[in-house]
Enzyme design. Structure first.
Site, mmCIF file in Angstrom:
data_model
loop_
_atom_site.group_PDB
_atom_site.id
_atom_site.type_symbol
_atom_site.label_atom_id
_atom_site.label_comp_id
_atom_site.label_asym_id
_atom_site.label_seq_id
_atom_site.Cartn_x
_atom_site.Cartn_y
_atom_site.Cartn_z
ATOM 1 C CE LYS A 256 30.089 42.853 49.352
ATOM 2 N NZ LYS A 256 31.220 43.381 50.095
ATOM 3 C CD GLN A 316 38.351 45.672 42.076
ATOM 4 O OE1 GLN A 316 39.269 45.217 42.739
ATOM 5 N NE2 GLN A 316 37.474 46.523 42.557
ATOM 6 C CG ASP A 351 31.060 43.517 45.445
ATOM 7 O OD1 ASP A 351 32.042 43.031 46.050
ATOM 8 O OD2 ASP A 351 30.772 44.719 45.465
ATOM 9 C CG ASP A 387 40.782 50.383 43.423
ATOM 10 O OD1 ASP A 387 40.436 51.301 44.179
ATOM 11 O OD2 ASP A 387 40.520 49.180 43.606
ATOM 12 C CG ASN A 388 43.286 47.866 46.334
ATOM 13 O OD1 ASN A 388 43.837 48.491 47.254
ATOM 14 N ND2 ASN A 388 42.070 47.371 46.439
ATOM 15 C CD GLU A 416 43.106 52.590 46.900
ATOM 16 O OE1 GLU A 416 42.214 52.774 47.731
ATOM 17 O OE2 GLU A 416 43.177 51.537 46.226
ATOM 18 C CE LYS A 529 34.155 51.259 48.775
ATOM 19 N NZ LYS A 529 35.234 50.576 49.547
ATOM 20 C CE1 TYR A 530 30.210 48.579 49.293
ATOM 21 C CE2 TYR A 530 30.425 50.006 51.220
ATOM 22 C CZ TYR A 530 30.945 49.034 50.390
ATOM 23 O OH TYR A 530 32.168 48.503 50.631
#
Lengths: 669, 669
Positions: A256, A316, A351, A387-388, A416, A529-530
């Site tokens: 990204k 992930q 991504d 995360d998630n 999270e 983040k990017y």
């Protein structure tokens, strides 16, 4: 499928069943399916509704033990009233505890009560003394040598005594008689319950999240060594935990660009959550951040400063993660041979590819993911921000957390779980120590008090520990976007004083970064983040000093720890939110008042509960504002407060109820 | 003692566990330890919180069966929102039912949802069609012959179709595909739950209690034959159940005289609850009442009149009961050889000795007591009013009720549980169909609405059915003592319209007998428990006609049956209590308004919930007072009411929302 409780057979039960019923034991999570949670050092209060037919006196005990093995310890329970009983035990250290309740008809105490009533009514006691002698003789038989002779003596003496002396003797031996008597059929609560005790950081701590890569020299990609230089700054603000977004190699495929675009430039660093490249996967370190040695150096520096590191566990992969080729069986393949990307149709996360937790080879996948956590645990990490978690199977988390804790009982997991209430609660039950939650979106006094009361109320209070974040790299709320610097102060004070654990994503927070990607969006413009960001930490606008003061108050005031009772108090202006935290048994009380309006001065009268203030009606006391430094003389429960967001939108009062008056001087008569 | 849920072993669970969680199933009483209750003809709505990780579509079913045997039937559940699901099944007949919940990830429905989203976003569907074809082929393999060919055809067609046609085909075969697909790991709720279904009288009926002995000719001791002549009178008031105090031989020893005195005259009849004499015990009939044949005659007469008989089950003995000598082992003996009398020190009940349920020979005692109930069941009695069940062991009642129901599934038990809340609730859980309760002592609108709401709220609503008694031979409340005839009317309307079951002790009630034994006492002066009374049934003062009208309304208005929803509505005068009972799905609505002040006229505005009234804001409708006969034109939710205790202190309105206006006439344009 086991059958429902069947109809009993016509013949009576084979053993004489106990007459005592034990119900509504608390804490109890989902009928004992899950463990309740406590913090090491807590006193665990176990309550139960206990009763029998008739009027006899009952006795009850809490049974408890550590690590599910060994003999049970016992703590007596007391009747609180209306058939509700309470007993307590201490949990000095982390680990799994078990507890349950037993109760029985206390025949001796029942007899003693009857005896006293007859005695008071002047009735003849001769027969009752004979009954008592029988009970004492039976208790003597049950007692060991030391107890026995006293009981045996009392048994033979009692029938010969006059009423006064007999009643006195009956009371004198009551403790021993109750202890050694034949309890008859003892009722045991239907279930043994579990309790997970964690170390204090599981329930109390201030977190600081930052992106190490933003702290390179002169705009270059920062390394862990650069980031280590940030640690004294973080420590100076009084934080306890430094939380790093993923530090692993970042994928190239579909990387990204800035602001979540799909066309990155060659220098764009990509999202740290797109984990894995030719440099390695979840157990590797992104080359531009450094090596495992650099990580160890970072950790050592943090430890020196009494900061603990929290790592991000994001299960992930980027399409370039080594496992994608080494273990294609762990990913879902579409009929065209491609791997299914993460998606929430019609949205796609190009991504990232998710693991297929339902694949044929799921056992190996689960083991590999457990290996990731234990790898970082071996590097000394004990706090994991997951995360998630709500997009991975629940049984996986229950298994993984328990497996990690068996080796590392001090491991802490933060979920999270920005998801629906049932899922948020379920993850907490599965073993997560703490949970993100909906704090960021509760703004008015009504919303805040309702939500916090809901979190503190059973059943959630026994297993769900909130961690309050006013912002995260993903969340820049409307309140922060529109309220300016005072809004950041308000949300900081609320987070830091309402919850045991709270955190901020900085330096965006202390520098009051409030620009959204687009109007109506809750995402940051130019999100870290990017892309790399450069932050002017020395900006005089920074809330650094303010945050340091709030964290110092949290550290020095024990009322902000777990044991304190949080309570909201009415104010006649609903822009002002008032709550207190009090330690039990006359310990310290703090009263927090926050002006939720970031624009205008607001004033009003607080109506403090006299139980909290602990003064006589009309009594004087001092309210010492630990935040602003002012000292106010207050009287009774109704007192005036005024807060200007242009200076400081909150008070954190320590109540000093021992305010001296001239009446206390010796010469005052 | 079974261990607490242990830590899982490090290796993952041996089977791939389901991703679906099922929680908070309702109804569920004490984690399934006890059965919930329903009435034959009910539709049982089962709710559960069901969710999984991720975003997939779930499917869930209620599994249920009768009598704990045979195959499970299945009813689909629907998502209500916020992860809460509901399914329902019918219970047409009395008996024990079982139910539980299963849920799974609905892969085909999840795929279909994804397909629709991609289609709506104009994305390419070729790969999704291939995924769908796989799912259809797998479903075809799971289907029997008839379903298979359609699914197989769809599987082969789908990849070749254009988007529109493919999406249409995918929907066309969805029902079959969902039914026959491989469900993967199905989650089953942790427990199978039990449901006790009883006949309607367990939840709906008007009771009339009277002492047969008071209805002899010319002041003589009445017989059952005399009492049978009372039955048309009872029936004329619209009662469903005639409840007789114990009809067994009454002891002589320590017989009580009038007003509970200890020196009876030779003609004093004693308390019917002092059961047993040389004429027999719990299975005999008091000689002056007649014989078992007379009892059969009484029962036959009652049945002719559609009245059902309830007998008193009082498990205690007079000292003259045959069992006292035949089975001394069933009683507790004091060291002086005497039998322990019933007592609540310093009070003693000289005419009664209790059974010792904890005696060595308890099994034989329990069997003998069960024999008493089955004896009367064989005489055709199916309703048992159980005296003081809270002074006998709980396990005894659970066993006895289940044992009786195995032979007589239509047996109904009313618990006289005037005791603490936990005990009252526990007896209901053990199997009692109905319970006396604290209604008699709830007088103000606040007390009444709070108490009734509490009874209707979970968890009690699933197992505790109240029976409301404004008076009993033991209870003459202060409200009745001081309020005169209007007070009796008020309490009758409240009892009859708030609860499905209610009862009065007559003729004391309809004749407004209000003299207490002494000031401050709640006992009747010259109580029928200890002496014969003569009642002037023809007294014009009698509430006989009023009671008949109220019972007729109860019978003709289905809103007074179980299925109706009770709801309180605000009134701007707290002497007026207003509540409605509505049938679901647009069925009948009645609104009751009671003037709780027995002395003064009270008026006020009702604020009816528009959902209950079911009219447009400002719409007109008719309120037809079924009690007084008046018809009022009401508009919207706010309407005026005025009630004079001197005439009738209550309205029972039937709302006729289809009030016609001229707009409904054809010629209106």
């Amino acid at each position: 499928m086991s059958p429902a409780p069947g109809l009993p057979d016509t013949p009576p039960p084979s053993e004489r069943p106990s007459r005592v019923a034990i119900e509504r034991v608390s804490p109890e999570v989902d009928a004992g399916r899950f463990a309740a949670k406590r913090i090491a050092g807590d006193r665990v209060e176990v309550r139960a509704t206990i009763f029998a037919d008739g009027h006899e006196v009952l006795a009850a005990e809490v049974l408890y033990r550590h690590d599910g093995a060994g003999a049970w310890s016992r703590a007596p329970m007391q009747l609180l009233g209306n058939d509700r009983w309470e007993g307590a035990f201490d949990v000095p250290e982390p680990g799994r505890f078990e507890y349950t309740v037993e109760a029985w008809v206390d025949r001796y105490a029942s007899w003693l009560e009857r005896l006293d009533k007859r005695h008071a009514a002047g009735q003849d006691l001769a027969v009752e003394f004979q009954v008592g002698a029988r009970l004492l003789a039976s208790a003597a038989a049950g007692a060991g040598k030391p107890g026995a002779s006293g009981l045996r003596g009392a048994a033979s003496q009692l029938p010969g005594l006059d009423p006064e002396a007999g009643v006195a003797l009956a009371h004198a031996v009551a403790d021993e008689a109750c202890r050694y008597q034949d309890k008859g059929a003892v009722a045991a609560y239907a279930r043994v319950l579990a309790l997970d005790v964690e170390r204090e950081r599981a329930g109390f701590g201030a977190w600081y999240e930052f992106f190490p890569r933003s702290f390179g020299k002169d705009g270059a990609h920062g390394s862990l060594a650069d980031a280590a230089e940030m640690l004294p700054y973080v420590r100076s603000m009084g934080f306890d935990v430094v939380y790093l977004p993923p530090i692993h190699p970042i994928g190239i495929s579909n990387r990204k660009g800035p602001n979540n675009t799909l066309e990155p430039g060659p220098a764009d660093p990509g999202s740290p959550w797109a984990i894995g490249s030719s440099h390695g996967g979840h157990c590797a370190i992104h080359p531009e951040l450094g090596t495992l040695d650099d990580f160890r150096g970072f950790r050592a520096k943090a430890e020196e400063l009494d900061l603990e590191i929290a790592l991000d566990i994001a299960f992930q992969c980027s399409p370039d993660h080594p496992w994608v080729t080494e273990h294609p069986e762990w990913f879902e393949h579409l009929p065209d041979g491609s791997i299914r990307h993460a998606e929430n149709p019609p949205k796609k996360y190009e991504d990232i590819v998710p693991f297929d937790f339902e694949c044929e080879d799921w056992e190996a996948l689960w083991e590999a993911l457990l290996g990731v956590v234990t790898f970082w645990a071996r590097q000394g990490v004990r706090i994991f921000r997951v995360d998630n978690p709500h997009t991975k199977p629940f049984p996986f988390w229950e298994w993984l957390i328990a497996a990690v804790r068996r080796e590392y009982p001090d491991a802490i997991f933060l979920a999270e779980a920005f998801t629906r209430p049932a899922v948020l609660h379920h993850l907490a039950k599965l073993g997560f120590s703490q949970s993100y939650n909906y704090f960021a979106w509760r703004n008015t006094s009504q919303e805040l008090s309702t939500y916090v009361n809901e979190l503190m109320t059973e059943p959630g209070a026994d297993y769900l520990r909130p961690n309050f974040w006013p912002n995260t790299p993903d969340i820049l709320t409307g309140y922060l976007q529109s309220g300016g610097r005072p809004a950041f102060m308000v949300r900081l004070v609320l987070a830091a004083t309402l919850a045991g654990s709270y955190g901020i994503y900085g330096p965006a927070f202390e520098l009051c970064e409030d620009r959204p990607r687009e109007p109506g969006s809750e995402e940051y413009l130019d999100s870290e983040k990017y892309q790399l960001r450069q932050w002017d930490l020395a900006n005089p606008w920074s809330l650094r000093e303010f945050i340091a003061r709030v964290n110092a108050i949290r550290h020095t005031s024990p009322a902000f720890r777990n044991h304190a009772t949080l309570r909201f108090h009415p104010v006649d202006n609903d822009r002002l939110l008032c709550y207190s935290r009090s330690l039990p048994d006359g310990g310290e009380t703090v009263v927090v008042v926050v002006n939720l309006d970031p624009r205008f001065k607001q004033s009003g009268y607080l109506e403090l509960d006299p139980e909290v203030v602990r003064v006589e009606p009309g009594g004087m006391y001092q309210a010492h504002d630990l935040l602003g430094g002012g000292r106010y003389l207050w009287q009774g429960s109704r007192n005036y407060v005024e807060l200007d967001p242009a200076t400081t939108p909150a008070h954190i009062f320590l109540l000093r109820t021992k305010h001296r008056t001239e009446r206390e001087f010796e010469y005052f008569l």
